[in-house]
Design a protein around this motif. Structure first.
Motif, PDB file in Angstrom:
ATOM      1  N   ILE A   1       0.849  -1.188   0.000  1.00 17.96           N
ATOM      2  CA  ILE A   1       0.000   0.000   0.000  1.00 17.96           C
ATOM      3  C   ILE A   1       0.883   1.235   0.000  1.00 17.96           C
ATOM      4  O   ILE A   1       0.412   2.351   0.100  1.00 17.96           O
ATOM      5  CB  ILE A   1      -0.949   0.027   1.217  1.00 17.96           C
ATOM      6  CG1 ILE A   1      -0.161   0.090   2.521  1.00 17.96           C
ATOM      7  CG2 ILE A   1      -1.854  -1.187   1.211  1.00 17.96           C
ATOM      8  CD1 ILE A   1      -1.027   0.365   3.724  1.00 17.96           C
ATOM      9  N   TYR A   2       2.206   1.009  -0.114  1.00 19.45           N
ATOM     10  CA  TYR A   2       3.123   2.134   0.027  1.00 19.45           C
ATOM     11  C   TYR A   2       3.240   2.949  -1.240  1.00 19.45           C
ATOM     12  O   TYR A   2       3.634   4.095  -1.230  1.00 19.45           O
ATOM     13  CB  TYR A   2       4.483   1.650   0.521  1.00 19.45           C
ATOM     14  CG  TYR A   2       4.369   0.989   1.874  1.00 19.45           C
ATOM     15  CD1 TYR A   2       3.566   1.557   2.854  1.00 19.45           C
ATOM     16  CD2 TYR A   2       5.022  -0.198   2.170  1.00 19.45           C
ATOM     17  CE1 TYR A   2       3.421   0.964   4.095  1.00 19.45           C
ATOM     18  CE2 TYR A   2       4.886  -0.796   3.413  1.00 19.45           C
ATOM     19  CZ  TYR A   2       4.086  -0.215   4.373  1.00 19.45           C
ATOM     20  OH  TYR A   2       3.935  -0.797   5.597  1.00 19.45           O
TER      21      TYR A   2
ATOM     22  N   SER B   1       4.201  -1.436  11.271  1.00 17.66           N
ATOM     23  CA  SER B   1       4.284  -0.933   9.905  1.00 17.66           C
ATOM     24  C   SER B   1       3.288   0.206   9.736  1.00 17.66           C
ATOM     25  O   SER B   1       2.262   0.252  10.415  1.00 17.66           O
ATOM     26  CB  SER B   1       3.976  -2.047   8.915  1.00 17.66           C
ATOM     27  OG  SER B   1       2.655  -2.489   9.086  1.00 17.66           O
ATOM     28  N   LEU B   2       3.614   1.105   8.829  1.00 18.46           N
ATOM     29  CA  LEU B   2       2.688   2.205   8.549  1.00 18.46           C
ATOM     30  C   LEU B   2       1.364   1.624   8.058  1.00 18.46           C
ATOM     31  O   LEU B   2       0.294   2.142   8.346  1.00 18.46           O
ATOM     32  CB  LEU B   2       3.295   3.136   7.494  1.00 18.46           C
ATOM     33  CG  LEU B   2       2.438   4.334   7.114  1.00 18.46           C
ATOM     34  CD1 LEU B   2       2.138   5.201   8.315  1.00 18.46           C
ATOM     35  CD2 LEU B   2       3.122   5.168   6.030  1.00 18.46           C
ATOM     36  N   ARG B   3       1.454   0.527   7.324  1.00 22.29           N
ATOM     37  CA  ARG B   3       0.260  -0.160   6.861  1.00 22.29           C
ATOM     38  C   ARG B   3      -0.667  -0.496   8.013  1.00 22.29           C
ATOM     39  O   ARG B   3      -1.865  -0.244   7.963  1.00 22.29           O
ATOM     40  CB  ARG B   3       0.714  -1.430   6.160  1.00 22.29           C
ATOM     41  CG  ARG B   3      -0.359  -2.380   5.806  1.00 22.29           C
ATOM     42  CD  ARG B   3       0.265  -3.702   5.399  1.00 22.29           C
ATOM     43  NE  ARG B   3      -0.588  -4.376   4.474  1.00 22.29           N
ATOM     44  CZ  ARG B   3      -0.228  -4.768   3.267  1.00 22.29           C
ATOM     45  NH1 ARG B   3       0.992  -4.557   2.853  1.00 22.29           N
ATOM     46  NH2 ARG B   3      -1.079  -5.375   2.481  1.00 22.29           N
TER      47      ARG B   3
ATOM     48  N   THR C   1      12.887   5.722   5.582  1.00 20.75           N
ATOM     49  CA  THR C   1      11.639   5.000   5.344  1.00 20.75           C
ATOM     50  C   THR C   1      10.689   5.321   6.480  1.00 20.75           C
ATOM     51  O   THR C   1      11.102   5.449   7.623  1.00 20.75           O
ATOM     52  CB  THR C   1      11.820   3.477   5.253  1.00 20.75           C
ATOM     53  OG1 THR C   1      10.529   2.889   5.017  1.00 20.75           O
ATOM     54  CG2 THR C   1      12.376   2.881   6.530  1.00 20.75           C
ATOM     55  N   ILE C   2       9.417   5.481   6.149  1.00 20.44           N
ATOM     56  CA  ILE C   2       8.428   5.679   7.208  1.00 20.44           C
ATOM     57  C   ILE C   2       7.497   4.471   7.240  1.00 20.44           C
ATOM     58  O   ILE C   2       6.547   4.434   7.990  1.00 20.44           O
ATOM     59  CB  ILE C   2       7.610   6.970   7.010  1.00 20.44           C
ATOM     60  CG1 ILE C   2       6.820   6.904   5.704  1.00 20.44           C
ATOM     61  CG2 ILE C   2       8.509   8.184   7.026  1.00 20.44           C
ATOM     62  CD1 ILE C   2       5.802   8.023   5.591  1.00 20.44           C
ATOM     63  N   TYR C   3       7.818   3.466   6.404  1.00 15.62           N
ATOM     64  CA  TYR C   3       6.888   2.342   6.267  1.00 15.62           C
ATOM     65  C   TYR C   3       7.037   1.337   7.391  1.00 15.62           C
ATOM     66  O   TYR C   3       6.138   0.565   7.670  1.00 15.62           O
ATOM     67  CB  TYR C   3       7.056   1.693   4.898  1.00 15.62           C
ATOM     68  CG  TYR C   3       6.741   2.667   3.793  1.00 15.62           C
ATOM     69  CD1 TYR C   3       5.629   3.493   3.902  1.00 15.62           C
ATOM     70  CD2 TYR C   3       7.543   2.789   2.672  1.00 15.62           C
ATOM     71  CE1 TYR C   3       5.317   4.419   2.910  1.00 15.62           C
ATOM     72  CE2 TYR C   3       7.240   3.707   1.676  1.00 15.62           C
ATOM     73  CZ  TYR C   3       6.128   4.518   1.803  1.00 15.62           C
ATOM     74  OH  TYR C   3       5.825   5.424   0.827  1.00 15.62           O
TER      75      TYR C   3
ATOM     76  N   VAL D   1      -2.176   2.656   9.454  1.00 17.73           N
ATOM     77  CA  VAL D   1      -3.214   3.261   8.610  1.00 17.73           C
ATOM     78  C   VAL D   1      -4.517   2.484   8.684  1.00 17.73           C
ATOM     79  O   VAL D   1      -5.595   3.072   8.678  1.00 17.73           O
ATOM     80  CB  VAL D   1      -2.713   3.374   7.147  1.00 17.73           C
ATOM     81  CG1 VAL D   1      -3.859   3.672   6.200  1.00 17.73           C
ATOM     82  CG2 VAL D   1      -1.644   4.446   7.045  1.00 17.73           C
ATOM     83  N   ILE D   2      -4.423   1.158   8.767  1.00 14.70           N
ATOM     84  CA  ILE D   2      -5.680   0.386   8.767  1.00 14.70           C
ATOM     85  C   ILE D   2      -6.220   0.137  10.180  1.00 14.70           C
ATOM     86  O   ILE D   2      -7.266  -0.484  10.330  1.00 14.70           O
ATOM     87  CB  ILE D   2      -5.541  -0.951   7.995  1.00 14.70           C
ATOM     88  CG1 ILE D   2      -4.480  -1.839   8.631  1.00 14.70           C
ATOM     89  CG2 ILE D   2      -5.231  -0.712   6.532  1.00 14.70           C
ATOM     90  CD1 ILE D   2      -4.325  -3.180   7.933  1.00 14.70           C
ATOM     91  N   SER D   3      -5.533   0.633  11.229  1.00 18.33           N
ATOM     92  CA  SER D   3      -6.037   0.428  12.590  1.00 18.33           C
ATOM     93  C   SER D   3      -6.890   1.620  13.031  1.00 18.33           C
ATOM     94  O   SER D   3      -6.798   2.709  12.487  1.00 18.33           O
ATOM     95  CB  SER D   3      -4.873   0.267  13.574  1.00 18.33           C
ATOM     96  OG  SER D   3      -4.175  -0.925  13.316  1.00 18.33           O
TER      97      SER D   3
END
Lengths: 444, 444
Positions: free
Chosen positions: A161-162, B178-180, B160-162, B183-185
């Motif tokens: 999703i990055y 993870s940024l993922r 990296t911010i991921y 984002v989804i939480s």
């Protein structure tokens, strides 16, 4: 770990097994599974949570995957297939025997089956065969907030999703925007305002080697794949490219050692298949080497009158071969990494000429001392051997440098112009040189 | 592009130049710069926006970087240094001559200077020398919203911010998220609730080859680096690992062609340095090959009575060498990829025994027809040559397979047990076999 889990499984303490195993990384679970015996194997696999099971499954060897699909129910297969990333599923289907593929396809949706068929038709090692369809698709009218909300809703099932891709209503790729840019931008900006338009992309039929080159050159994390009409059909992520890089390197290693390349792991390759990959080049090189033999036969008389000359044939041939291999390896590798191009040929020749002169002089001097003072051959023989050695080294390095570049020019893979072929060529020339020198210096 | 930009620069249309160039990818700008002549070069570089200039700078060759630092003002240097990622800066400092380093260090802050010194002390090719300090640092008490806000504020300067790292007040690494996942939480969850605690990490002194192996095994995007006390000191990102993988492969290619490895590009390496990297192994192998010569001298009488035997020495030596190189290459590569381990040695020998029997029989038969029917040698000579060929191939493949595994066992690099060394060993044994066979079959 293995003993602990086996013990727990034998005691039927499944809740505890699950608790222990889910603490591990999926890659480690896959490794653990491969170590268990078949009875505990399936039990452990079935204990795993649904999403984890699919992930673990994608890290198993093809043999193990086949065993599992053969052993579990259709419903369980469906669960795995639903959770698998599309590119992993394609990889698996490509390797499975027909009955297993049938079992998998039976458990996919109609539309997915069409897509699978389309993907199976992409040529091997093309962008199409590497890409996945799980990417985030944005529209340029969206605001940053809408885009992030969209990612929140759909992002769980995406491979990455990055990097998010912006397409128009005909699926034409218009731009891309990184999650990083989305996160650090103001909520009410539109995607249109922040997206990048200068996109690096590939076509479905592009070769994986070129794609890996783009990743390395531009430090990419993912690359979009478009079809002939410019419509976005998938993306390729860096983890797959790392595998491609290693695979391409393995191929080069194999070609440079005179084998036809194979993607299979050594221990998993059959004896016959290994033999098949090796015999062609061995035959070609063996037959070429017999021409070297006929050179010796032609000079039989020279050899008969000074048999000592034969003693230095192996040394001359080996040193020439090694010197040529060094040059060709550096050039082949330099071209593979894009550091050396066809237009550099004169620079390369000039460099090898100087390097080989230095190396040749040192080798000849050391050799002279060795054979004149220790072997105690006559001065004339020593001069014959050492001057041949010098010219052989220079020649080997030049030939070793030119042939790979020539191959590239002829659109052949430079990797075949490696040590074995160079050695065969250099051997023949070295012998002609040797015997001509001998006839001249020794006055035969 | 080059012509267009040069023309615009000559016409002093700098606004237009800037507009044209900023449309390009930084990697392409760097490439464009390297093509320009020196006068336009600096002008173009100075036209670039500040952040872009630093990025372009990091993609230039060391020579070009040096030229720029020598030519621009201290203020301009400061601008670049401020924008550079820390790992790129360390790389540059390591390669620059002392006066350039001084100029760079003069323009960094006191605290940064201390850090640079610390980083320069990490051993070459260690985690410490690869890592960067620009990572996102979270605390576990933060909520998801706070974490994302924190990333928004600080994320622009991070490599990296991921993947974000969670540390306690003593900088001890506690987890990662993870940024993922962020984002989804849900916004009001805490980092503590969603972070992963089973972290794969490395120590500052770990070797880059092992780190690359971890990236490949676990499909990582970044890995945290901790010091002896478990404190987070930096991270390594996948783009640097891709370079490490290629570098390690290059080293293997060089070692396998009997060269001491070098990290420099071929065209940028001096003649003397190239010669130095090649001469040691050439000397060792040349002197070893003279022992092969003494075998021939020992059998001088045999050779004198049947000179035709000499004609097949090159073919026997080359084919043996090639057969051995095939086996050793597959084993060396298999071990580098972690597919073959020391414990597999018996499996490998058994496999090579079967493969070499098949290959040996085919080669001997073809060779028999070639020399008996075309060269028209006597039956006894043909049998001598072909049986020697068969045993040489078998022996070469076994030796080629065992030596790399033995090297690993002795904690040596298997890559040195490649074609050149195998060839030298096999040559000697093949000749002893050949002359013994000849004495026996021909009754000499």
């Amino acid at each position: 770990m293995k003993e602990k889990i086996t013990k727990l499984i034998n005691e039927r303490k499944y809740v505890e097994v699950r608790k222990e195993v889910t603490k591990l990384n999926v890659v480690d679970i896959a490794e653990l599974l491969e170590e268990l015996d078949k009875s505990s194997y399936l039990i452990l696999f079935r204990i795993l949570p649904k999403d984890m099971a699919a992930e673990v499954f994608s890290y198993l060897s093809y043999e193990q995957q086949r065993y599992i699909i053969d052993s579990i129910t259709d419903k369980e297969i469906k669960n795995i297939v639903d959770e698998l990333f599309f590119d992993d599923m394609i990889d698996i289907i490509e390797e499975m025997p027909a009955n297993v593929v049938k079992k998998i396809l039976k458990n996919t949706k109609e539309e997915e089956r069409l897509l699978i068929n389309q993907f199976l038709n992409y040529p091997e090692n093309s962008a199409g065969s590497l890409m996945t369809i799980e990417y985030v698709d944005l529209k340029k009218e969206m605001t940053v907030k809408e885009a992030i909300d969209h990612i929140k809703e759909t992002g769980v099932d995406k491979e990455t999703i990055y990097t998010c891709y912006v397409t128009d209503k005909n699926r034409k790729l218009e731009g891309l925007v990184s999650l990083r840019k989305l996160v650090i931008s103001d909520d009410d900006k539109t995607v249109d305002e922040i997206m990048e338009r200068d996109i690096i992309y590939v076509n479905t039929h592009d070769d994986q080697e070129e794609i890996a080159y783009l990743f390395k050159k531009y430090d990419l994390m993912a690359i979009p794949v478009v079809d002939k009409e410019g419509r976005l059909t998938g993306i390729i992520t860096i983890d797959d490219i790392v595998d491609v890089i290693e695979q391409e390197n393995t191929e080069d290693f194999q070609k440079m050692a005179a084998m036809s390349p194979s993607e299979q792991e050594y221990l998993e390759t059959s004896t016959l298949s290994l033999a098949k990959h090796r015999i062609t080049w061995l035959l070609i090189l063996m037959i070429s080497a017999t021409f070297t033999g006929s050179i010796i036969r032609k000079f039989e008389e020279v050899l008969q009158s000074v048999v000592i000359l034969a003693a230095y044939i192996p040394m001359l041939m080996d040193t020439g071969g090694n010197a040529g291999a060094q040059a060709s390896t550096l050039i082949i590798r330099g071209m593979a990494l894009g550091e050396i191009e066809i237009k550099d040929i004169l620079k390369v020749i000039w460099k090898e000429l100087r390097v080989s002169t230095i190396v040749g002089v040192i080798l000849s001097l050391v050799n002279f001392m060795r054979i004149y003072f220790i072997d105690k051959v006559s001065l004339k023989v020593a001069i014959t051997v050492c001057s041949t050695l010098f010219f052989t080294v220079v020649l080997a390095k030049i030939v070793g440098a030119i042939l790979p570049i020539g191959a590239r020019k002829l659109k052949l893979d430079p990797a075949i112009m490696a040590s074995p072929l160079i050695t065969t060529i250099v051997d023949a020339v070295a012998l002609i040189l040797y015997f001509s020198m001998a006839s001249w210096i020794l006055g035969l």
